[in-house]
Enzyme design. Structure first.
Site, PDB file in Angstrom:
ATOM      1  N   LYS B  45       0.830  -1.208   0.000  1.00  0.00           N
ATOM      2  CA  LYS B  45       0.000   0.000   0.000  1.00  0.00           C
ATOM      3  C   LYS B  45       0.860   1.251   0.000  1.00  0.00           C
ATOM      4  O   LYS B  45       0.499   2.269  -0.562  1.00  0.00           O
ATOM      5  CB  LYS B  45      -0.887   0.006   1.247  1.00  0.00           C
ATOM      6  CG  LYS B  45      -2.184  -0.763   1.056  1.00  0.00           C
ATOM      7  CD  LYS B  45      -3.140  -0.437   2.203  1.00  0.00           C
ATOM      8  CE  LYS B  45      -4.375  -1.306   2.125  1.00  0.00           C
ATOM      9  NZ  LYS B  45      -4.941  -1.543   3.446  1.00  0.00           N
ATOM     10  N   GLU B 129      -2.546 -24.128   1.046  1.00  0.00           N
ATOM     11  CA  GLU B 129      -2.209 -24.838   2.294  1.00  0.00           C
ATOM     12  C   GLU B 129      -2.157 -23.897   3.499  1.00  0.00           C
ATOM     13  O   GLU B 129      -2.526 -24.262   4.617  1.00  0.00           O
ATOM     14  CB  GLU B 129      -0.863 -25.563   2.133  1.00  0.00           C
ATOM     15  CG  GLU B 129      -0.385 -26.330   3.339  1.00  0.00           C
ATOM     16  CD  GLU B 129      -1.326 -27.480   3.717  1.00  0.00           C
ATOM     17  OE1 GLU B 129      -1.418 -28.438   2.962  1.00  0.00           O
ATOM     18  OE2 GLU B 129      -1.976 -27.383   4.784  1.00  0.00           O
ATOM     19  N   LYS B 205     -12.252 -21.485   8.599  1.00  0.00           N
ATOM     20  CA  LYS B 205     -11.326 -22.620   8.461  1.00  0.00           C
ATOM     21  C   LYS B 205     -12.081 -23.950   8.450  1.00  0.00           C
ATOM     22  O   LYS B 205     -11.767 -24.847   7.671  1.00  0.00           O
ATOM     23  CB  LYS B 205     -10.297 -22.573   9.587  1.00  0.00           C
ATOM     24  CG  LYS B 205      -9.331 -21.393   9.451  1.00  0.00           C
ATOM     25  CD  LYS B 205      -8.526 -21.194  10.726  1.00  0.00           C
ATOM     26  CE  LYS B 205      -7.480 -20.088  10.586  1.00  0.00           C
ATOM     27  NZ  LYS B 205      -6.910 -19.751  11.922  1.00  0.00           N
TER      28      LYS B 205
END
Lengths: 431, 431
Positions: B45, B129, B205
Site C-alpha cells: 500500500k 495450504e 477454516k
C-alpha cells in the site's frame, strides 16, 4: 470411466488392508482419482490357504512372472516385506514400465537409492508412504509439505510394538517379559520379537526419515541402536519419580552440520506430547527452521492404517501418471553431512548402579565422574538388599564420551557390583 | 538453473515470512524444486513505509497491474487477506495464466468454488495450504495423503488467539478480559478481536476443512458458531473439577450421511491430546475409515509457519508445472450431504445457572429437564451469594433440541435468576 489394473504382491496384513480399502471406498476412489481401481492379480505363496479376506481365487497366482508379463497391469504394489525377492520384483516391475508402491521399510532403507534411481531411469513412479508410521503421512510431509524448511530435528516413536510394551510396563508396573508375552498374545509382537525389541525396525524407519529430512543417503550403519530389553520396572519407577516417561525414540538431529542418528530408550518429560503417545500409536515430531515444531500422531501399523497410505500412493500415481513425479531426495546425497560420533552426543543421563553399602563408595564414584567432567544434577540412594544398595544419578548435560569413560572406570571399582542401566534424557520442549 | 519469478501481493506478517524463507533457504529450495525462486515484484500500500524486512525498494509497487501485466511473472502469491480485492486479483492473475498460491481463508471459504473453477478453466494451479492451521499440512493431508479414506470426523483447535486466551484463563485463573488484554499486548489478538473471539476465523477454516473432508461445498451459513466471550473462570474451574478442559473446537462430522458442522467452546477430557494443545498451537484430529485417528499438531499461525506452507505450495507448483495438478474436491459437491440441524446434535451438556436458594427449586428444574427427556449425570451446588446459589448440571448424552426446550422453560421460572452458560461436552477418545 478409465480403469487401472493393479498387481498386488503379497496378501498378508497390509495386502488385506489394501484389498478391503479398494473395495469399501470404491466410489470415493473413483471420484478422487478418476479411475476405477481394479486389483487384477495377487501374488501369494499358497493359493489354497484359508484367508480372512474374500478374494476371488482366480486372481491369485504363485508366479510373479504372471504379473510382470501382464501388460494390462500398470501399477505393482509390493507388500511382501523383507529385502529379497521384494527388491528384485520391484526393479523388474519398473523395468517393465510399471509404477511401484511399497510399504517395505527394509527395502527402502537399504536399497532406496537403487530403487529410486531405477524409477527415474525408467520414467515410472515409486512411492513408499506406508514404509514409516503406517497411516501417518510423514514421508509426504518431508517430501512435499515441509519442502520449504531446513529440517533441524526428527524425533519419533516409530515402533508400535515396543511402545505397547513400554506403555504396559509403565501403566501396570509389569516386567518387560510379561509385557512382551501379552504383546505376543495380542498379535502386536512376533514370535521372534528381535526386530522390534532390539530396535532394528525403528532403525530402518529412522534411516528413511533422516535421508529425507536431511537430503542425504543415510546408511543403517550410521545409526546408533539400542533396544528395550534392559528396561526394568525400577527404571520406569525412577523415571516417574523424576518427572519422566521412558519411550523408545528414533532421534535424528542436524548439529552444526553433522548428523546425530540414534534409536534408544529415552526419558522424555512427562508433560511432553510424546510422553502421552501410548500403546501402539506412533508419533513423529519434526522441527524445521520455518514451520517450527510439528507433530504427527496416529496409528503406526495395522492393515487399514498402512493400507490407507498404500492406497493414497496409488491415487498419487494415477493423478500424476501423465507426468511422473519424482523427488530428488534420497536418490543421492545432495547435501552431504558428516555423521556425528556417538561420543559427541550431548544430553543428560540417568545412571543406575548397584554398589556395596559401605563408607566412601559414593565419594569414590563421584570423584570418577568429576575427573571425567561429568557433574551431577541429582543422586538418589534407595532400597537395601543385603549388603548392596541401589544408586541413581542424573547428570547435567554432558558429552556421551565423558559418560562412557566414567562408566569404564566405575565398572572397575571393587565396590561397584554392577552398572545396571544408562538411559539418555531428552529434555524436549515445544518452543 | 531455471529461474521463476514470483509476484507477491502483500508484505504483512505472512508476506515477510515468505520473503525470509525464500532468502534463508535459497539453496535447499533450488535443490528441491529445480528452480531459483525470485520474488521480483511486491504489491504494497505504501512504498515508503518502514518495514521489519530487508526488501529492495525498487521491487515494491502500489499498482497491481504492474504484476498482472508482467509476463515474466509465473506465480502470484496472495497474502493480503480479506475477500476484495484479493479474490479479484487472484482471478485476474489466473486469467493471465499465472499460478496462484494464497493463505486466505476468507477467500477460499467464501469464493473457493469460483476460484478453483477458474484455475481449472485457465489451466493453472491454485494452492492454499496456508489458509488453515499455519504450517500444519492439513489441506494436503485431506487432498492427498488421506485420499483413500472416507472421512468420518474432523475436529480441531484451529484458532490460535482463542486457544492462547483459554490456555491463559485455565493456567492463571484470570478473566476473559484480562487474558484478551494480554493477547492483544503480545500481538496474538487484534485491536478489534471480534473475528477470533466470536469464532468467525475458525468458522472459515472449518468451512474449508469440511468441504475437503466430505467432498462437498460447505457454505459458512451451514456452520453453527459460538465464540468464547461468555466463558468465565468459574466454568473453567468446574471443568477442571469434572476432569475436562475448555477448548474452542471446530467440529465436522458425517453422521449417517448428514454433516454436523459447528464451532463452539467445548469441554474435552483432560487426558485427551487435544486438551494439552496450549497457547497459540493448533491441532486437528481426523478420523478416517482406513487410517483410524490421526492428529496433526503445530504452529497455527505466525509469519514463518504460514510462510512454510506458502513456500511449500510454490514448490508444488514448480514440480507440477508441466502438467497442472487439480483436486476435484471443493470445486463442486461431488458427494452432496444434508446439513444436520443443530437440534439433532447429540452430546453431553454442562449447564450452569444461578437460582434462588429456596426449597423446591432443584426439584422444579429437574422436573422440567425430565419432561424434555434430559437426564442428569451429575449435579453440583456450590457457592452462596446473598439469597442466590450456583447450580451446575452435567447431562447424559442427549439431543440439543431437548436441551434448548428445557432451557426455554427453565428461563421462565421465577426461581431461576439466570442460565449462565451451556457448554457442550465431547467425550473424545483415541480408539
Amino acid at each position: 470411466m478409465k480403469k487401472v489394473n493393479i498387481g498386488l504382491l503379497g496378501l498378508g496384513n497390509v495386502g488385506r488392508g489394501v484389498w478391503n480399502i479398494v473395495e469399501e471406498n470404491k466410489d470415493e476412489l473413483k471420484k478422487r482419482s478418476g479411475y476405477e481401481i481394479n486389483i487384477s492379480k495377487i501374488l501369494v505363496k499358497d493359493i489354497d490357504k484359508q484367508r480372512e479376506v474374500d478374494v476371488p481365487k482366480e486372481i491369485l497366482t504363485t508366479d510373479f512372472n504372471k504379473i510382470l508379463e501382464d501388460d494390462s497391469i500398470d501399477i505393482v504394489v509390493e507388500v511382501i516385506g523383507g529385502i529379497e525377492p521384494s527388491v528384485d520384483y520391484m526393479i523388474r516391475s519398473m523395468k517393465k514400465k510399471k509404477h511401484v508402491v511399497t510399504a517395505n521399510k527394509m527395502a527402502i532403507a537399504t536399497k532406496g537409492s537403487t530403487l529410486l534411481r531405477t524409477s527415474r531411469e525408467e520414467g515410472v513412479m515409486l512411492f513408499y508412504e506406508g514404509s514409516v508410521g503406517g497411516g501417518i503421512p510423514i514421508i509426504n510431509g518431508l517430501n512435499e509439505n515441509l519442502v520449504a524448511n531446513k529440517i533441524e530435528e526428527v524425533i519419533g516413536i516409530i515402533n508400535g510394538t515396543t511402545n505397547y510394551i513400554l506403555s504396559k510396563m509403565t501403566r501396570e508396573k509389569v516386567s518387560f517379559e510379561e509385557a512382551l508375552k501379552e504383546a505376543q498374545e495380542k498379535g502386536y509382537a512376533e514370535a521372534d520379537p528381535t526386530s522390534d525389541v532390539e530396535a532394528f525396525d525403528p532403525m530402518y524407519k529412522l534411516c528413511i526419515l533422516s535421508s529425507l529430512a536431511f537430503d542425504n543417503v543415510v546408511n543403517i550403519s550410521y545409526i546408533h541402536r539400542e533396544g528395550i530389553t534392559n528396561i526394568k520396572p525400577i527404571d520406569i519407577e525412577y523415571a516417574r519419580e523424576l518427572g519422566y516417561v521412558i519411550k523408545l525414540l528414533g532421534i535424528a538431529k542436524d548439529v552444526d552440520g553433522e548428523l546425530e542418528l540414534r534409536v534408544h530408550p529415552t526419558m522424555v518429560p512427562a508433560n511432553h506430547p510424546l510422553a502421552n503417545v501410548n500403546d501402539s500409536f506412533n508419533a513423529v515430531l519434526i522441527k524445521g527452521n520455518a514451520v517450527g515444531e510439528l507433530m504427527l500422531y496416529g496409528r503406526g501399523a495395522g492393515e487399514l492404517p498402512t493400507g490407507s497410505a498404500v492406497v493414497g500412493d496409488i491415487v498419487s500415481i494415477l493423478r500424476n501418471r501423465d507426468n511422473p513425479l519424482y523427488y530428488s531426495k534420497f536418490e543421492e546425497a545432495t547435501i552431504p553431512h558428516k555423521i556425528r560420533d556417538i561420543n559427541k552426543v550431548q544430553c543428560e543421563y540417568y545412571i543406575r548402579m548397584t554398589v556395596k553399602d559401605k563408607p566412601g563408595v559414593l565419594g569414590e564414584i563421584c570423584s570418577i565422574f568429576g575427573k571425567n567432567n561429568v557433574s551431577m544434577l541429582s543422586v538418589i540412594q534407595k532400597g537395601r538388599r543385603e549388603e548392596c544398595v541401589s544408586l541413581v544419578f542424573i547428570t547435567h548435560n554432558t558429552l556421551e564420551g565423558n559418560i562412557r569413560k566414567s562408566m569404564d572406570k566405575v565398572s572397575l571399582s571393587n565396590d561397584v557390583v554392577k552398572v545396571e542401566n544408562v538411559i539418555r534424557i531428552e529434555n524436549l520442549g515445544l518452543q
